[in-house]
Motif scaffolding. Structure first.
Motif, PDB file in Angstrom:
ATOM      1  N   GLN A  45      71.997  77.283  83.153  1.00  0.00           N
ATOM      2  CA  GLN A  45      71.138  77.913  82.147  1.00  0.00           C
ATOM      3  C   GLN A  45      71.675  77.853  81.067  1.00  0.00           C
TER       4      GLN A  45
ATOM      5  N   TYR B 170      70.139  76.230  77.739  1.00  0.00           N
ATOM      6  CA  TYR B 170      70.017  77.287  76.678  1.00  0.00           C
ATOM      7  C   TYR B 170      70.723  76.709  75.167  1.00  0.00           C
TER       8      TYR B 170
ATOM      9  N   PHE C 103      74.285  84.564  81.968  1.00  0.00           N
ATOM     10  CA  PHE C 103      73.383  83.500  82.610  1.00  0.00           C
ATOM     11  C   PHE C 103      74.546  82.334  83.396  1.00  0.00           C
TER      12      PHE C 103
END
Length: 92
Positions: free
Chosen positions: A21, A25, A17
């Motif tokens: 992101q 996350y 990622f």
């Protein structure tokens, strides 16, 4: 022979990622983990947790089962505040 790669320290980055992101996350995972821990420590039933969190019992079930894709960062912050947590973000 398998190639072993050192971890970056962030599982989401290691999974490919992008940095933005990965950060989101990671925050979601940490908040969710903290909420589950709080519910267990306070020995709340899912029904009791639902009342405190002001969400349905099925949403508490999703939380406890780690269904992180069902919770936005905003919602997890809101839930953490509802159980009395203070939220802080450090930018380094």
């Amino acid at each position: 022979m398998e190639k072993i790669t050192d971890s970056s320290g962030n599982i989401f980055t290691d999974l490919g990622f992008n940095p933005e992101q990965s950060a989101i996350y990671t925050l979601r995972a940490e908040l969710m983990s903290n909420l589950r821990k709080t519910i267990r420590e306070r020995k709340w039933t899912q029904e009791e947790a639902a009342k405190v969190l002001n969400i349905g019992q099925s949403r508490v079930s999703d939380l406890m089962r780690g269904k992180w894709e069902k919770f936005s960062l905003d919602m997890l912050i809101t839930l953490a505040i509802r159980v009395g947590k203070r939220i802080g973000i450090t930018v380094v």
